[in-house]
Motif scaffolding. Sequence first.
Motif: not given
Length: 846
Positions: A649-653, A657-662, A680-693, A710-713
């Motif tokens: 889930s998003y909440e668990y992620q 993430y907060a625990h790993w950062d700390k 969380k926003r659909a219009n940002q998915v393509e940008q994230v994938l482009m940067e990941y690739s 590493l992509l956390l999904s």
Amino acid sequence: MANKTQEVGGIHFPFPFTPYSIQKDFMAELYRVLEAGKIGIFESPTGTGKSLSLICGALSWLRDFEQKKHQEEARLLETGTVPLSDGQEQPLSLSSSCTETPDTLRPVGEPDWVTQFVQKKEERDLVDRLKEEQVRRKKREERLQQIRHNAQLKYAAKRMRQEEEEMERVLRLSREALAAGAGAEPREQPAGEEDLVLAEYESDEEKGAASGVDEDEDDPEEEHVTKIYYCSRTHSQLAQFVHEVQRSPFGKDTRLVSLGSRQNLCINEDVKTLGSAQLINDRCMEMQRSKHEKSRAEEEKPKRRRQERQATCPFYGYEQLQLLRDQVLVGVKDIEQLVALGKEARACPYYGSRSAIPAAQLVVLPYQMLLHAATRQAAGIRLQGQVVLIDEAHNLIDTITGIHSAEVSGSQLCQAHSQLLQYMERYGKRLKAKNLMYIKQILYLLEKFVTVLGGNIKQNPNTQSLSETGTELKTINDFLFESQIDNINLFKVRRYCERSMVSRKLFGFTERYGTVLAPSRKQPKLAGFQHFLQSLQPTVTQTSVTPVEEGEARVPRPASPLMHIESFLAALTTANQDGRVILSRQGSLSQSSLKFLLLNPAVHFAQVVKECRAVVIAGGTMQPMDETGRILCNLCTVVPGGVVCFFPSYEYQRQVYAHWDKSGLLARLAVRKKIFQEPKRANQVEQVLMEYSRCIKCCGQAGGTVTGALLLSVVGGKMSEGINFSDNLGRCVVMVGMPYPNIKSPELQEKMAYLDQTLPRGPGQPPPGKALVENLCMKAVNQSIGRAIRHQKDFASIVLLDQRYARPPILGKLPAWIRDRVEVKATFGPAFAAMRKFHREKSVPS
């Protein structure tokens, strides 16, 4: 890419390359299912070319079917007789529109000469129909061939349309000038209000047929040839399928039509700016009605015209649509190409594509358009004797359930009641008795719905606190009795709403007057609603009855709440045992809601199965599916390229993430992999994938300590379906935990109870309700891990971080192509060693 014809079991399958053995088997079995008219369930692992197998297998069958049909037609026309069935062999069905056979059962005891006479007449009628079909088919083929090889015809037609439009404009101006000079009669109604008043309504008992305007009443009936309906869940999946058809050996000769919603296909900018799909639909329908009314008015009483009339759509002309229809059939086009073609031809792509359905061989459409009976009928889709292919079918049950479920809030109920009450007060003296009767019934229903939630229809829902809170589930009959509406014929109310289009009239009324009307001498009852209505629509500032001036800036309004309530009323006509009503009482009335939950989606899917010749359900995972941080750090040291990690889930992620950062773990991970998170926003998915690739590509070329990304999904999120992590984008997929659904959900609890009551429990098997929960969980898992290994030479490792995956019932719900390769390790040490060996071997060039 050279086309190669493969022969499997005596059947020739054109294919763009030498197919894998799994593709040959897929096509051969698909062909057998279609030929026998059966139901087929096909599972094809990701990366095995499922789309191409569907295309080449199904279209090969259609090619052979059409050839046999034409041969049989030629033989029948040559002999002039029809062979009778002897009980051993069924006569060939020549067309989806010719379903009658000469051996129809006759009443017992009829003389032989009567039977023979009727038989001969049916034979002659069938031969006559075949001749007519041949003529129509020949004309259509000649027309399409002419368009295909003569581009000048298209431009000549376009010039002709422009000239006709200019001539029509001049004639219209001339008529208006003459009418003004002769002294046109004064308007009987206030400017522009006539279109808001409901037309006289007649029920079935009074009229015997549906009232209202038939959109295609002037179009002659056209033969629906045998065709294949291909449907998937999203427009991007449909576009991908169309591109596969274009690249296939069938791409040049297949008559393919892509269907979509008005929101996707509309090219009228004035309508598109409305934004909401419901508003676009309603405005389109109103413009069509205006066109029909304009035609009748000019034919019957050309001098008694209203000076102000609703605009008609300039893209909805008969000749324009006919030309666009033929252009659609000439070549394979996706939605974007269809829209571009419509703009060029100045013809509506939505109606142009619909008019091409009868002659199409392959129709591509979204799930919702096929699985909802009313939408099917409105789109002109006929399933009788046709083939349906449902791809990505793991979403099938959820889609049917979602389409036929409905929810309305307390705020919507109150708002619809106040709007409808104002409408009746304003136009009551101009409405016929039938309209008034049904409007009062709807008002009564709305009041009772609010009452059953514990509210008062006369008070502001935002400030109304409920004495009882919580969630309650009821059968449909119990809900009707508790609401005290069991004496109302909901079927008639539903039919009235559909045919009178009262919600559209109400929307036009509220759009024009901003919902809030100033009190007048004739409307004393409205004065008490002013503050209440303003609180319902805080953006409304217009309080007089003066309509919004044409051309004045107008903020797009949400769809009329009555439209949502119509869906809820329709759902209440479902059989009692197939659904439940959920009463959700929250702190205030506005936050409370009534929701209809469909428990048995099979009822609606059965209609599709019953009508079709054959139904094929296909997907990548179609089998019945009866601190972590240190592990990731270790994996990232041995896995090259990209690693995709899925959380339940998003909440668990967020918490992880907060625990790993700390704890500093993120910094350790960043030494080997650059970290990305699913947005969380659909219009940002393509940008994230482009940067990941881009990151993975650059790291592979530059070398250094950072070897990829590493992509956390999130399971069920935007990257768990429809996005492929092939090759270096996904060399390892990690599944953290098991994504079980919320067991406390009232909807899920009711579904579990329903299954436990209706399905038998096998020996040694868990209850059906529990199996449902496990199936939902594993369906999500399989979808996520299927994002990697997308073709035959691709490779990746899959890590399931939860000991529960090792249990046989859960392990058995993995797809076979994964399950057969699973290695269960008690500790991470041996697993890590196996992973390191695997990736070292794969990294060595062969």
